[in-house]
Scaffold this motif. Structure first.
Motif, PDB file in Angstrom:
ATOM      1  N   LEU A  85     -11.840  -2.540  -5.129  1.00  0.00           N
ATOM      2  CA  LEU A  85     -10.989  -1.361  -5.025  1.00  0.00           C
ATOM      3  C   LEU A  85      -9.530  -1.772  -5.000  1.00  0.00           C
ATOM      4  O   LEU A  85      -9.161  -2.734  -4.344  1.00  0.00           O
ATOM      5  N   THR A  86      -8.695  -1.029  -5.710  1.00  0.00           N
ATOM      6  CA  THR A  86      -7.259  -1.279  -5.654  1.00  0.00           C
ATOM      7  C   THR A  86      -6.593  -0.078  -4.995  1.00  0.00           C
ATOM      8  O   THR A  86      -5.720   0.550  -5.543  1.00  0.00           O
ATOM      9  N   ILE A  87      -7.061   0.203  -3.780  1.00  0.00           N
ATOM     10  CA  ILE A  87      -6.521   1.326  -3.000  1.00  0.00           C
ATOM     11  C   ILE A  87      -5.628   0.738  -1.914  1.00  0.00           C
ATOM     12  O   ILE A  87      -5.946  -0.291  -1.343  1.00  0.00           O
ATOM     13  N   CYS A  88      -4.490   1.387  -1.684  1.00  0.00           N
ATOM     14  CA  CYS A  88      -3.676   1.014  -0.526  1.00  0.00           C
ATOM     15  C   CYS A  88      -4.165   1.831   0.658  1.00  0.00           C
ATOM     16  O   CYS A  88      -3.959   3.046   0.704  1.00  0.00           O
ATOM     17  N   ARG A  89      -4.807   1.168   1.584  1.00  0.00           N
ATOM     18  CA  ARG A  89      -5.473   1.887   2.673  1.00  0.00           C
ATOM     19  C   ARG A  89      -4.495   2.661   3.547  1.00  0.00           C
ATOM     20  O   ARG A  89      -4.862   3.642   4.172  1.00  0.00           O
ATOM     21  N   HIS A  90      -3.234   2.203   3.636  1.00  0.00           N
ATOM     22  CA  HIS A  90      -2.292   2.838   4.548  1.00  0.00           C
ATOM     23  C   HIS A  90      -1.602   4.043   3.923  1.00  0.00           C
ATOM     24  O   HIS A  90      -0.936   4.791   4.619  1.00  0.00           O
ATOM     25  N   LEU A  91      -1.731   4.205   2.621  1.00  0.00           N
ATOM     26  CA  LEU A  91      -1.049   5.318   1.956  1.00  0.00           C
ATOM     27  C   LEU A  91      -1.986   6.521   1.858  1.00  0.00           C
ATOM     28  O   LEU A  91      -3.198   6.393   1.982  1.00  0.00           O
ATOM     29  N   THR A  92      -1.384   7.675   1.592  1.00  0.00           N
ATOM     30  CA  THR A  92      -2.186   8.895   1.519  1.00  0.00           C
ATOM     31  C   THR A  92      -2.856   8.997   0.143  1.00  0.00           C
ATOM     32  O   THR A  92      -2.543   8.247  -0.777  1.00  0.00           O
ATOM     33  N   VAL A  93      -3.752   9.972   0.048  1.00  0.00           N
ATOM     34  CA  VAL A  93      -4.453  10.202  -1.210  1.00  0.00           C
ATOM     35  C   VAL A  93      -3.452  10.471  -2.332  1.00  0.00           C
ATOM     36  O   VAL A  93      -3.512   9.863  -3.405  1.00  0.00           O
ATOM     37  N   ALA A  94      -2.491  11.375  -2.073  1.00  0.00           N
ATOM     38  CA  ALA A  94      -1.519  11.718  -3.114  1.00  0.00           C
ATOM     39  C   ALA A  94      -0.703  10.490  -3.508  1.00  0.00           C
ATOM     40  O   ALA A  94      -0.477  10.229  -4.697  1.00  0.00           O
ATOM     41  N   GLU A  95      -0.277   9.707  -2.525  1.00  0.00           N
ATOM     42  CA  GLU A  95       0.538   8.524  -2.833  1.00  0.00           C
ATOM     43  C   GLU A  95      -0.250   7.514  -3.644  1.00  0.00           C
ATOM     44  O   GLU A  95       0.285   6.872  -4.555  1.00  0.00           O
TER      45      GLU A  95
END
Lengths: 525, 332
Positions: A85-95
């Motif tokens: 996964l290339t998700i930033c866990r600390h950012l919101t869904v929209a971000e």
């Protein structure tokens, strides 16, 4: 939409891609299947521009396509959902959805347009997620959907001409089109069945919107459900292409395996002795879920399964690196029949296991198997320094210390290509590094050897040498467990093979009772 | 629940606890000195420099880095301020603006150099800024010729003096400010930093880099450029902190603020930031800066030995972060 022919890519002496032909049309889903190590990851890296291919042509929508990197690929309309996964866990869904392409006015975020973009992408996928939720609080399946939404929201418009002469359009409105090409790398491997169903529905919608989709998965039934076309990779080449409706599972599996076991695998005469290791219904915190296995002295038992099926985790639990939550592990059991204790086992420490004569060869040689910066002798003596703890300063190379004698002995025995025992391990080739790692656990004097992917990333000559060592050790009465994703190797060196699927270990059967296709079929479930 | 609420509650608790302890232990004089307005203005004035530094540090920490050179950079910029004021020969306001531009420039340049080394040589921020710590300290001593630098300025020192104690001599503009002008400067910078971090693409990209650098790169964020800009912003803030330090000391001192980086990092961390990146709040960091000062000044009023204060500050940092981690661990 995408047409590749004759793609080739070599890393050093390894031919990672050896002629891949691939075609996928707009609105169509292509299933890309192949064994672990068949070249799928390399192919994706070539398609996204992370690697340049050595030979071959790629056409995207009829134009030559040679991306210089992921961003360039995205601007050309190619979106990828990566296996990790290339998700930033600390950012919101929209971000996360607009990451790297955030609408702005003089550097200040245009929150209205950002939220419109994000909710449009989510709406197009038919999913409902709060835009302000932190991604770290979402499930893996939801994070995956956020990634797909990002692929839709941030990929360039398919019809936008990069060198358009028309006056620059005003600020683009939230885009609702799909990318030209969407690549999904094993998107279902960490999802539950219900989530897989939802994901496939989403992919269908993206394809219906006009995107060409490349869907990579090990699960053949998923491929059948979603894809019309299939392309089978083996050893970096596309060996079977066609309409999925006309190809049955057996033909696909034959194409994926398709190798003959040659005489690379020596098999000195050996006979199974007493039980060396017995585990009964062992479960770890996540994986494995249920593993029972008996390994005898003088026997090589292979564990086959897909990456992520829990084979490595089983070895880690056995060796005491991870906690077991249920089941029982016995070394050198006195009784012939398993006794299941009522309470879960306590996990011993790796130190205890080493003292008991069990040793683990990690699949990750660089991070876990060796101290790369230290010398060959230091690595060999890591778990059993004995009287040889001082190996002499490298300024006094003529000093015949015990450590040097031991190191030279192993260098000679395994034909390790090293100048001397004081050489840093990182200067050796992959195959020779692996020989050092293997020599370390043999020097330790272990009687139960747990080998995790012992031939990963080594050349053919070193492979043959490692097979030789494994055969010799079994003949000498050691109990050997080999985890491998490479079928011919398992069939060649093992006495019995068991298959791990989603954390559950099947019964170990003699090699003669297995056909390669059966093994693969059981691993794929 | 806003991120700053937890640290703020800790601050309130510590503040009230010290106040009551001071009242209980008071021998002669007013038992409520700790709660006096004068003490509050002192606490805020003393917090200002750490808070200004924390504005820069919090962005660096959110982006997954650290700047150990903060204390040395404050000293360097303090010397730069003093030298400009001593030698420029400008009128007071002109000299002040000249010094401001100089410290912002020097700070941003040092920060950008750190960022460029981190991004260009792919070195760990810890290593690069450890080197910068020594380099900036050396540069400060060299520029000041190993001495304190004295200057003559009519109102620079008033920036860090709480008003209303020598009302007769105060300049006319000080009376309505209530607290020291430096406190307003710090508050303004906190607001600007909040906007930068929460409302600009640059700030959110910095958080993305700290949260998952691989994802940021794959999504086309120019990580190297952002790294340089992030450390330059930190340097800018430290330049301003150096100016305020000069105002507080009324001279340029190349040996000042030694170890101050630990106070600044502690303020950021007590404010709930994660040193592994991705998470941090500038408002909570400012609250953390005030907390550090309350601990010191409360200890002084209780006439504790400095060593007791130091142990206590260490304990509070660890407890505050552990509680924060525990609270988050339960909610996630």
């Amino acid at each position: 939409m995408l047409r590749c022919s004759g793609l080739r890519k070599a890393f050093g002496a390894t031919q990672a891609l050896a002629g891949v032909d691939l075609a996928v049309e707009a609105g169509q889903v292509l299933a890309l299947v192949g064994e672990n190590g068949a070249g799928k990851s390399t192919l994706i890296k070539v398609l996204t521009g992370a690697h340049a291919c050595d030979a071959g042509t790629m056409l995207l929508a009829g134009r030559p396509y040679a991306p210089t990197g992921p961003v360039d690929a995205r601007n050309l309309g190619v979106a990828v959902v990566y296996q990790e996964l290339t998700i930033c866990r600390h950012l919101t869904v929209a971000e996360n959805i607009v990451l790297g392409a955030c609408p702005q006015r003089f550097g200040v975020i245009d929150r209205q347009r950002r939220d419109a973009m994000a909710s449009a992408a989510l709406a197009q996928l038919g999913i409902d997620l709060p835009l302000v939720a932190r991604c770290g609080s979402l499930s893996v399946a939801q994070q995956q959907l956020v990634e797909i939404a990002r692929a839709l929201a941030t990929t360039a418009e398919p019809n936008a001409e990069p060198a358009s002469a028309s006056p620059a359009p005003p600020a683009p409105s939230p885009r609702l089109q799909a990318p030209r090409l969407l690549i999904l790398d094993e998107p279902t491997s960490s999802l539950t069945a219900a989530d897989v169903g939802r994901l496939l529905a989403v992919i269908r919608r993206v394809a219906a919107a006009g995107a060409a989709v490349v869907f990579i998965s090990h699960a053949l039934e998923e491929c059948r459900e979603i894809a019309e076309q299939v392309c089978v990779l083996r050893d970096g080449a596309s060996v079977l292409r066609g309409n999925l409706a006309e190809i049955d599972d057996a033909a696909m599996i034959r194409a994926m395996v398709g190798r003959s076991v040659d005489d690379l695998y020596p098999r000195p005469p050996r006979a199974a002795g007493s039980v060396a290791l017995r585990c009964v219904q062992v479960a770890g915190e996540v994986l494995p879920r249920d593993a029972s296995l008996e390994v005898r002295h003088g026997e090589v038992v292979g564990l086959y399964g897909l990456v992520g099926s829990g084979r490595t985790e089983l070895l880690r639990v056995l060796f005491g690196l991870d906690r077991a939550v249920a089941g029982q592990v016995e070394l050198e059991p006195k009784t012939e029949h398993p006794v299941v204790a009522a309470s879960p086992i306590t996990t011993p420490s790796p130190q205890t296991r080493l003292a008991q004569g069990m040793a683990l060869l990690s699949e990750d040689r660089k991070a876990e198997g060796l101290c790369l910066g230290r010398s060959l002798a230091d690595n060999l003596l890591l778990t059993r320094p004995g009287p040889a703890c001082w190996n002499g300063s490298s300024w006094l190379p003529w000093l015949p210390t015990a450590a040097r004698r031991i190191a030279n002995g192993w260098i000679a025995r395994f034909a390790i290509k090293a100048r001397h025992g004081d050489q840093a391990v990182q200067e050796l080739s992959g195959g020779n590094q692996q020989k050092v790692a293997l020599a370390r656990i043999l020097h330790h004097g272990a009687r139960i050897l747990l080998l995790d992917e012992p031939t990963r990333g080594v050349d053919v000559a070193a492979k043959a040498a490692i097979y030789q060592v494994i055969g010799e050790q079994a003949a000498a009465g050691k109990a050997v467990v080999v985890v491998s994703s490479y079928l011919p190797e398992l069939l060649g060196i093992c006495d019995r093979i068991a298959v791990m699927r989603r954390g559950v270990l099947g019964a170990a059967r003699p090699v003669a009772a297995w056909q390669p296709a059966d093994l693969l079929a059981e691993a794929l479930g | 629940m806003p991120t700053a609420l937890g640290p703020f509650l800790v601050l309130l608790l510590v503040w009230a606890g010290f106040g009551l302890a001071v009242a209980a232990c008071a021998g002669t004089g007013d038992p409520w000195t700790f709660f006096s307005w004068r003490n509050q203005t002192l606490i805020l004035a003393q917090s200002a420099i750490v808070a200004v530094g924390a504005c820069g540090m919090v962005l660096v920490v959110v982006a997954g880095g650290i700047d150990l050179a903060a204390g040395s950079m404050i000293a360097l910029c303090s010397v730069v301020t003093a030298l400009v004021l001593a030698h420029s020969g400008c009128p007071p306001l002109g000299g002040f603006l000249f010094a401001l531009l100089a410290v912002l420039g020097v700070g941003a340049a040092c920060g950008a150099l750190s960022g460029a080394l981190i991004a260009g040589l792919r070195l760990a921020p810890f290593i690069v800024t450890l080197g910068m710590l020594s380099m900036a300290r050396g540069a400060a001593k060299g520029a000041a010729d190993n001495q304190t630098v004295n200057f003559d300025h009519p109102w620079l020192a008033d920036l860090m003096t709480p008003t209303a104690y020598h009302a007769a001599t105060d300049p006319w503009w000080q009376a309505p400010l209530i607290v020291a002008p430096g406190v307003w400067i710090a508050a303004g910078l906190v607001a600007v930093t909040w906007f930068l971090m929460e409302r600009t693409v640059f700030g959110r990209n910095a958080a993305a880099i700290g949260s998952n650098p691989a994802a940021a790169r794959l999504c086309g964020i120019h990580v190297a450029g952002h790294t340089i800009a992030i450390y330059a912003w930190c340097g800018l803030c430290l330049g301003l902190a150096g100016l305020l330090e000069t105002a507080k000391l009324s001279q340029g001192d190349p040996t000042t603020a030694s170890g101050r980086e630990l106070d600044i990092i502690a303020a950021v961390v007590v404010g709930g930031a994660s040193l592994s990146g991705g998470r941090g709040s500038v408002i909570a960091a400012a609250v953390g800066a005030v907390l550090m000062v309350v601990l010191r000044s409360g200890g002084q009023l209780l006439e504790w030995n400095p060593w007791v204060q130091e142990i206590l500050i260490g304990v509070v940092i660890i407890v505050a972060v552990a509680v924060d981690r525990w609270r988050r661990g339960r909610s996630e």
